[in-house]
Design a protein around this motif. Structure first.
Motif, PDB file in Angstrom:
ATOM      1  N   ASP A 165      41.201  -4.130  -4.846  1.00 58.90           N
ATOM      2  CA  ASP A 165      39.680  -3.790  -5.212  1.00 58.90           C
ATOM      3  C   ASP A 165      39.195  -3.036  -4.002  1.00 58.90           C
ATOM      4  OD1 ASP A 165      40.404  -4.647  -7.652  1.00 58.90           O
ATOM      5  OD2 ASP A 165      39.437  -6.636  -7.261  1.00 58.90           O
ATOM      6  N   SER A 166      39.510  -3.901  -2.813  1.00 56.17           N
ATOM      7  CA  SER A 166      38.695  -3.450  -1.600  1.00 56.17           C
ATOM      8  C   SER A 166      39.099  -1.948  -1.278  1.00 56.17           C
ATOM      9  CB  SER A 166      39.389  -4.138  -0.181  1.00 56.17           C
ATOM     10  OG  SER A 166      38.710  -3.548   0.804  1.00 56.17           O
ATOM     11  N   ILE A 167      40.446  -1.532  -1.267  1.00 55.19           N
ATOM     12  CA  ILE A 167      40.995  -0.112  -1.195  1.00 55.19           C
ATOM     13  C   ILE A 167      40.282   0.935  -1.987  1.00 55.19           C
ATOM     14  CG2 ILE A 167      43.192   1.431  -1.341  1.00 55.19           C
ATOM     15  CD1 ILE A 167      44.654  -1.083  -0.135  1.00 55.19           C
ATOM     16  N   LYS A 168      40.467   0.444  -3.604  1.00 52.64           N
ATOM     17  CA  LYS A 168      39.822   1.306  -4.424  1.00 52.64           C
ATOM     18  C   LYS A 168      38.280   1.717  -4.081  1.00 52.64           C
ATOM     19  CE  LYS A 168      42.777  -0.068  -8.322  1.00 52.64           C
ATOM     20  NZ  LYS A 168      42.713  -0.716  -9.525  1.00 52.64           N
ATOM     21  N   LYS A 169      37.479   0.816  -3.652  1.00 52.50           N
ATOM     22  CA  LYS A 169      36.254   0.951  -3.225  1.00 52.50           C
ATOM     23  C   LYS A 169      35.997   1.955  -1.966  1.00 52.50           C
ATOM     24  CE  LYS A 169      34.398  -3.401  -5.208  1.00 52.50           C
ATOM     25  NZ  LYS A 169      33.852  -4.694  -4.699  1.00 52.50           N
ATOM     26  N   SER A 170      37.022   1.788  -0.942  1.00 56.44           N
ATOM     27  CA  SER A 170      36.585   2.384   0.251  1.00 56.44           C
ATOM     28  C   SER A 170      37.397   3.877  -0.139  1.00 56.44           C
ATOM     29  CB  SER A 170      37.378   1.838   1.407  1.00 56.44           C
ATOM     30  OG  SER A 170      38.915   1.383   0.974  1.00 56.44           O
ATOM     31  N   PRO A 175      38.182   5.695  -3.503  1.00 53.17           N
ATOM     32  CA  PRO A 175      38.359   5.849  -4.825  1.00 53.17           C
ATOM     33  C   PRO A 175      39.393   6.958  -5.598  1.00 53.17           C
ATOM     34  CG  PRO A 175      35.878   6.161  -4.094  1.00 53.17           C
ATOM     35  CD  PRO A 175      36.902   6.434  -2.950  1.00 53.17           C
ATOM     36  N   VAL A 176      39.793   7.888  -4.755  1.00 51.14           N
ATOM     37  CA  VAL A 176      40.410   9.092  -5.289  1.00 51.14           C
ATOM     38  C   VAL A 176      42.020   8.605  -4.789  1.00 51.14           C
ATOM     39  CG1 VAL A 176      38.731  10.640  -4.740  1.00 51.14           C
ATOM     40  CG2 VAL A 176      40.391  10.120  -3.066  1.00 51.14           C
ATOM     41  N   ILE A 177      42.357   7.438  -4.264  1.00 50.73           N
ATOM     42  CA  ILE A 177      43.804   7.184  -4.124  1.00 50.73           C
ATOM     43  C   ILE A 177      44.541   7.143  -5.318  1.00 50.73           C
ATOM     44  CG2 ILE A 177      43.286   4.671  -4.252  1.00 50.73           C
ATOM     45  CD1 ILE A 177      45.288   4.465  -1.820  1.00 50.73           C
ATOM     46  N   SER A 178      45.801   7.532  -5.399  1.00 55.51           N
ATOM     47  CA  SER A 178      46.590   7.689  -6.487  1.00 55.51           C
ATOM     48  C   SER A 178      47.128   6.375  -6.696  1.00 55.51           C
ATOM     49  CB  SER A 178      47.596   8.627  -6.383  1.00 55.51           C
ATOM     50  OG  SER A 178      48.612   8.359  -5.242  1.00 55.51           O
ATOM     51  N   SER A 179      47.402   6.158  -8.026  1.00 54.75           N
ATOM     52  CA  SER A 179      48.122   4.563  -8.385  1.00 54.75           C
ATOM     53  C   SER A 179      49.566   4.455  -7.581  1.00 54.75           C
ATOM     54  CB  SER A 179      48.263   4.691  -9.863  1.00 54.75           C
ATOM     55  OG  SER A 179      49.085   5.495 -10.505  1.00 54.75           O
ATOM     56  N   ILE A 180      50.141   5.408  -7.474  1.00 55.27           N
ATOM     57  CA  ILE A 180      51.510   5.382  -6.791  1.00 55.27           C
ATOM     58  C   ILE A 180      51.210   5.069  -5.193  1.00 55.27           C
ATOM     59  CG2 ILE A 180      53.373   6.642  -5.965  1.00 55.27           C
ATOM     60  CD1 ILE A 180      53.497   8.470  -8.435  1.00 55.27           C
ATOM     61  N   GLU A 181      50.347   5.638  -4.591  1.00 56.11           N
ATOM     62  CA  GLU A 181      49.965   5.233  -3.203  1.00 56.11           C
ATOM     63  C   GLU A 181      49.620   3.880  -3.070  1.00 56.11           C
ATOM     64  OE1 GLU A 181      48.735   9.643  -1.077  1.00 56.11           O
ATOM     65  OE2 GLU A 181      47.133   8.453  -2.623  1.00 56.11           O
ATOM     66  N   LEU A 182      48.599   3.610  -4.154  1.00 52.95           N
ATOM     67  CA  LEU A 182      48.061   2.083  -4.064  1.00 52.95           C
ATOM     68  C   LEU A 182      48.885   1.239  -4.056  1.00 52.95           C
ATOM     69  CD1 LEU A 182      45.599   0.317  -3.998  1.00 52.95           C
ATOM     70  CD2 LEU A 182      45.281   0.675  -6.454  1.00 52.95           C
ATOM     71  N   LYS A 183      50.067   1.298  -5.145  1.00 56.48           N
ATOM     72  CA  LYS A 183      51.299   0.498  -5.490  1.00 56.48           C
ATOM     73  C   LYS A 183      51.922   0.294  -4.286  1.00 56.48           C
ATOM     74  CE  LYS A 183      51.618   1.021 -10.479  1.00 56.48           C
ATOM     75  NZ  LYS A 183      52.367   1.445 -11.458  1.00 56.48           N
TER      76      LYS A 183
END
Length: 201
Positions: A44-49, A51-59
């Motif tokens: 959640d913190s990464i998505k807020k900071s 927002p354009v990060i891809s789902s693959i990078e986040l995983k």
């Protein structure tokens, strides 16, 4: 009376031993729940900071963080090592072949891919399934045949086709390596006995 007492002692001893042996598995389950909550908060913190990060990078980030947490805490590691392993005991085990979608990778890397590019990429992907050549090499050849420089879609205008093709092949190889690492982490997470994960082709 003595016989009944002896049986009770045996039963109680067996139950106690079972609980002792199963406790690390329960502890590992609780640890995973605890780590899961931390990772949800991190995601959640990464998505807020960003927002354009891809789902693959986040995983990838979350999985790396999870592996780091589990490896750095001695209690987590101890419970994981002693837990009941969920090995594959089926005869012959399990055999899977997974393929990295190079065409999707190239489409994502391309700058302003138009219909002509998508058509050439689609043709290259189909042709690669019937030959030993990879999608990058076939696409490069088709673009040359059409008189299109690769710099139109990849890299900078000052780069020649050979350099761009080399870099794309390296990125394809990196994607395969990352996929293997992710699969290895997933498999190891569930304690599969003696997994063999390797690159093919």
């Amino acid at each position: 009376m003595k016989e009944i007492r002896f049986r009770l002692i045996i039963i109680i001893g067996a139950i106690a031993l079972s609980l002792y042996l199963l406790y690390p598995t329960y502890q590992d389950y609780q640890n995973n729940k605890e780590v899961g909550k931390k990772l949800e908060s991190l995601a959640d913190s990464i998505k807020k900071s960003n927002p354009v990060i891809s789902s693959i990078e986040l995983k990838d980030i979350i999985q790396t963080k999870k592996d780091s947490i589990l490896a750095s805490n001695p209690d987590y590691k101890s419970a994981r090592d002693k837990r009941v392993k969920l090995g594959l005991d089926l005869q012959g085990g399990m055999y899977l072949v997974m393929e990295v979608n190079t065409a999707k990778l190239l489409e994502r890397l391309a700058k302003d891919p138009d219909e002509q590019f998508k058509q050439l990429l689609n043709e290259a992907e189909k042709e690669s399934r019937l030959s030993e050549e990879n999608v990058v090499t076939i696409l490069a050849r088709k673009m040359v045949a059409k008189g299109i420089r690769m710099s139109r879609y990849f890299g900078s205008i000052r780069e020649d086709d050979a350099d761009i093709q080399k870099r794309l092949l390296e990125q394809e190889s990196d994607a395969v390596t990352r996929a293997i690492e992710i699969i290895s982490n997933r498999v190891n997470q569930y304690g599969v006995s003696e997994p063999s994960i390797q690159k093919q082709g």
